[in-house]
Write a protein that holds these residues in place. Structure first.
Motif, PDB file in Angstrom:
ATOM      1  N   TYR A   1      51.756 -17.320  56.655  1.00  0.00           N
ATOM      2  CA  TYR A   1      52.221 -17.920  55.333  1.00  0.00           C
ATOM      3  C   TYR A   1      53.225 -16.807  54.708  1.00  0.00           C
ATOM      4  O   TYR A   1      52.946 -15.706  54.588  1.00  0.00           O
ATOM      5  CB  TYR A   1      51.109 -18.327  54.366  1.00  0.00           C
ATOM      6  N   LEU A   2      54.277 -17.168  54.261  1.00  0.00           N
ATOM      7  CA  LEU A   2      55.315 -16.257  53.701  1.00  0.00           C
ATOM      8  C   LEU A   2      55.596 -16.770  52.475  1.00  0.00           C
ATOM      9  O   LEU A   2      56.244 -17.921  52.207  1.00  0.00           O
ATOM     10  CB  LEU A   2      56.613 -16.333  54.738  1.00  0.00           C
ATOM     11  N   VAL A   3      55.243 -15.975  51.456  1.00  0.00           N
ATOM     12  CA  VAL A   3      55.914 -16.271  49.949  1.00  0.00           C
ATOM     13  C   VAL A   3      57.077 -15.865  49.598  1.00  0.00           C
ATOM     14  O   VAL A   3      57.556 -14.870  49.556  1.00  0.00           O
ATOM     15  CB  VAL A   3      54.537 -15.835  49.049  1.00  0.00           C
ATOM     16  N   ALA A   4      58.014 -16.956  49.440  1.00  0.00           N
ATOM     17  CA  ALA A   4      59.466 -16.586  48.861  1.00  0.00           C
ATOM     18  C   ALA A   4      60.013 -15.171  49.717  1.00  0.00           C
ATOM     19  O   ALA A   4      60.391 -14.208  49.230  1.00  0.00           O
ATOM     20  CB  ALA A   4      59.492 -16.251  47.522  1.00  0.00           C
ATOM     21  N   PRO A   5      60.143 -15.229  51.039  1.00  0.00           N
ATOM     22  CA  PRO A   5      60.577 -14.177  51.762  1.00  0.00           C
ATOM     23  C   PRO A   5      62.263 -14.166  51.769  1.00  0.00           C
ATOM     24  O   PRO A   5      62.904 -14.939  51.198  1.00  0.00           O
ATOM     25  CB  PRO A   5      60.467 -14.391  53.217  1.00  0.00           C
ATOM     26  N   ARG A   6      62.626 -12.769  51.416  1.00  0.00           N
ATOM     27  CA  ARG A   6      64.098 -12.484  51.314  1.00  0.00           C
ATOM     28  C   ARG A   6      65.025 -13.195  52.262  1.00  0.00           C
ATOM     29  O   ARG A   6      66.121 -13.695  51.925  1.00  0.00           O
ATOM     30  CB  ARG A   6      64.456 -10.870  51.063  1.00  0.00           C
ATOM     31  N   GLN A   7      64.511 -13.082  53.517  1.00  0.00           N
ATOM     32  CA  GLN A   7      65.548 -13.399  54.569  1.00  0.00           C
ATOM     33  C   GLN A   7      64.442 -14.018  55.589  1.00  0.00           C
ATOM     34  O   GLN A   7      63.909 -13.037  56.336  1.00  0.00           O
ATOM     35  CB  GLN A   7      66.196 -12.183  55.316  1.00  0.00           C
ATOM     36  N   PHE A   8      64.771 -15.460  55.711  1.00  0.00           N
ATOM     37  CA  PHE A   8      63.732 -15.875  56.779  1.00  0.00           C
ATOM     38  C   PHE A   8      64.136 -17.325  56.935  1.00  0.00           C
ATOM     39  O   PHE A   8      64.358 -17.937  55.784  1.00  0.00           O
ATOM     40  CB  PHE A   8      62.188 -15.934  56.538  1.00  0.00           C
ATOM     41  N   PRO A   9      64.290 -17.924  57.955  1.00  0.00           N
ATOM     42  CA  PRO A   9      64.540 -17.157  59.474  1.00  0.00           C
ATOM     43  C   PRO A   9      65.438 -16.345  59.568  1.00  0.00           C
ATOM     44  O   PRO A   9      66.468 -16.354  58.922  1.00  0.00           O
ATOM     45  CB  PRO A   9      64.410 -18.430  60.349  1.00  0.00           C
ATOM     46  N   ASP A  10      65.118 -15.563  60.641  1.00  0.00           N
ATOM     47  CA  ASP A  10      66.323 -14.271  61.066  1.00  0.00           C
ATOM     48  C   ASP A  10      66.160 -13.485  62.006  1.00  0.00           C
ATOM     49  O   ASP A  10      64.912 -13.850  62.932  1.00  0.00           O
ATOM     50  CB  ASP A  10      66.138 -13.178  59.706  1.00  0.00           C
ATOM     51  N   GLU A  11      67.265 -13.501  62.777  1.00  0.00           N
ATOM     52  CA  GLU A  11      67.112 -13.039  64.170  1.00  0.00           C
ATOM     53  C   GLU A  11      66.215 -11.732  64.460  1.00  0.00           C
ATOM     54  O   GLU A  11      65.829 -11.276  65.371  1.00  0.00           O
ATOM     55  CB  GLU A  11      68.669 -12.758  64.624  1.00  0.00           C
ATOM     56  N   GLN A  12      66.416 -10.804  62.980  1.00  0.00           N
ATOM     57  CA  GLN A  12      65.556  -9.700  63.269  1.00  0.00           C
ATOM     58  C   GLN A  12      64.093  -9.991  63.578  1.00  0.00           C
ATOM     59  O   GLN A  12      63.353  -9.206  64.006  1.00  0.00           O
ATOM     60  CB  GLN A  12      65.827  -8.845  62.172  1.00  0.00           C
ATOM     61  N   ALA A  13      63.740 -10.790  62.610  1.00  0.00           N
ATOM     62  CA  ALA A  13      62.227 -11.247  62.837  1.00  0.00           C
ATOM     63  C   ALA A  13      61.984 -11.712  64.210  1.00  0.00           C
ATOM     64  O   ALA A  13      60.799 -11.511  64.527  1.00  0.00           O
ATOM     65  CB  ALA A  13      61.972 -12.426  61.761  1.00  0.00           C
TER      66      ALA A  13
ATOM     67  N   ALA B   1      57.270 -21.266  48.052  1.00  0.00           N
ATOM     68  CA  ALA B   1      58.020 -20.925  46.903  1.00  0.00           C
ATOM     69  C   ALA B   1      57.116 -19.931  46.033  1.00  0.00           C
ATOM     70  O   ALA B   1      57.770 -18.954  45.510  1.00  0.00           O
ATOM     71  CB  ALA B   1      58.614 -21.798  46.107  1.00  0.00           C
ATOM     72  N   THR B   2      55.738 -20.144  46.057  1.00  0.00           N
ATOM     73  CA  THR B   2      55.048 -19.352  45.208  1.00  0.00           C
ATOM     74  C   THR B   2      53.581 -18.983  45.930  1.00  0.00           C
ATOM     75  O   THR B   2      53.200 -19.688  46.715  1.00  0.00           O
ATOM     76  CB  THR B   2      54.493 -20.164  43.938  1.00  0.00           C
ATOM     77  N   LEU B   3      53.003 -18.065  45.320  1.00  0.00           N
ATOM     78  CA  LEU B   3      51.718 -17.559  46.010  1.00  0.00           C
ATOM     79  C   LEU B   3      50.592 -18.673  45.736  1.00  0.00           C
ATOM     80  O   LEU B   3      49.716 -18.947  46.717  1.00  0.00           O
ATOM     81  CB  LEU B   3      51.134 -16.220  45.391  1.00  0.00           C
TER      82      LEU B   3
END
Length: 263
Positions: free
Chosen positions: A35-47, A65-67
């Motif tokens: 689970y990803l809570v408001a990640p700065r960059q996702f999806p992304d090639e680096q991930a 969007a929230t925890l």
């Protein structure tokens, strides 16, 4: 334990590469719910690049969007914390905490929260947890990469899951029976005679050589195959010694002939 009931929750992750690293760490240990809570960059090639063969974990990741959304249906929530708090909270190391999570996961939804790379979870976020988890580190350098921290926790869960399948001791799955005391005594006699033949051991002044060699081999616990190999080496050594001796004394050593039973 039910790993499908355990989710890893990353809060406000700033670098997408860390998300990929976490996915890889999870898949290594058999966990799949990210689970990803408001990640700065996702999806992304680096991930995707860092995830390597764990792309399926990334593809199935739930972004919220929230925890509160990420843990709304959870009955047991663990928050990772690297520092002490003004108000003490139940705190355990990864091994002890894994046992609690494993027990809860049998019938409940469990979440393990990991905070931001630079400052972790906030006090408010930690107050949503039933238990805090602290990974012991050296006081000289206590900073852990996010994927490393996740790997430590997932590893402890994996060890509990596989506990019944792993050998109880290092000897449980040995491929040959260990040497009997009688065969070991024959080996020591053979070794002593060979050392005399090569003039490494002086029978008139043996000192403590054989005692120390007995201590050495006793620490190792030789199996029958290893013992056969060693005795074969001794036999071949004696053959070369006899070849180097004058013909009329070639049999003077009286050493026991031995043919190794190796496969």
């Amino acid at each position: 334990m039910n790993l499908d009931n355990i989710r890893i929750v990353l809060v406000n992750t700033s670098h997408p590469g860390n998300i990929g690293g976490v996915a890889r760490a999870m898949k290594n240990m058999g966990l799949s719910r990210l689970y990803l809570v408001a990640p700065r960059q996702f999806p992304d090639e680096q991930a995707s690049w860092r995830a390597a063969s764990a792309g399926d974990v990334l593809d199935a990741a739930v972004v919220t969007a929230t925890l509160d959304e990420a843990i709304a249906d959870c009955q047991f929530v663990v928050g990772t914390s690297a520092r002490g708090r003004r108000i003490p909270w139940p705190l355990q190391d990864p091994r002890s905490c894994a046992r609690r999570m494993a027990s809860a996961s049998a019938t409940e939804q469990v979440a393990v929260l990991f905070g931001r790379e630079d400052r972790g979870l906030t006090n408010e976020e930690l107050q949503l947890c039933n238990l805090h988890l602290n990974i012991p580190t050296s006081a000289d350098y206590s900073s852990l990469n996010l994927a490393m921290a996740v790997q430590v926790v997932c590893y402890e869960l994996r060890m509990l899951l596989d506990a019944g399948q792993l050998p109880a001791s290092e000897d449980d799955e040995w491929d040959a029976p260990f040497a009997t005391r009688d065969n070991m005594e024959r080996f020591y006699q053979h070794l002593e005679q060979t050392l005399v033949d090569v003039e490494f051991l002086d029978p008139a002044a043996p000192r403590q050589l054989m005692t120390r060699l007995r201590r050495l081999y006793s620490r190792v616990r030789l199996d029958e195959m290893e013992l056969n190999i060693l005795r074969g080496i001794l036999t071949e050594t004696q053959k070369w010694v006899r070849k180097a001796q004058p013909q009329d004394v070639s049999g003077a050593s009286g050493a026991e002939d031995y043919t190794p039973k190796t496969k």
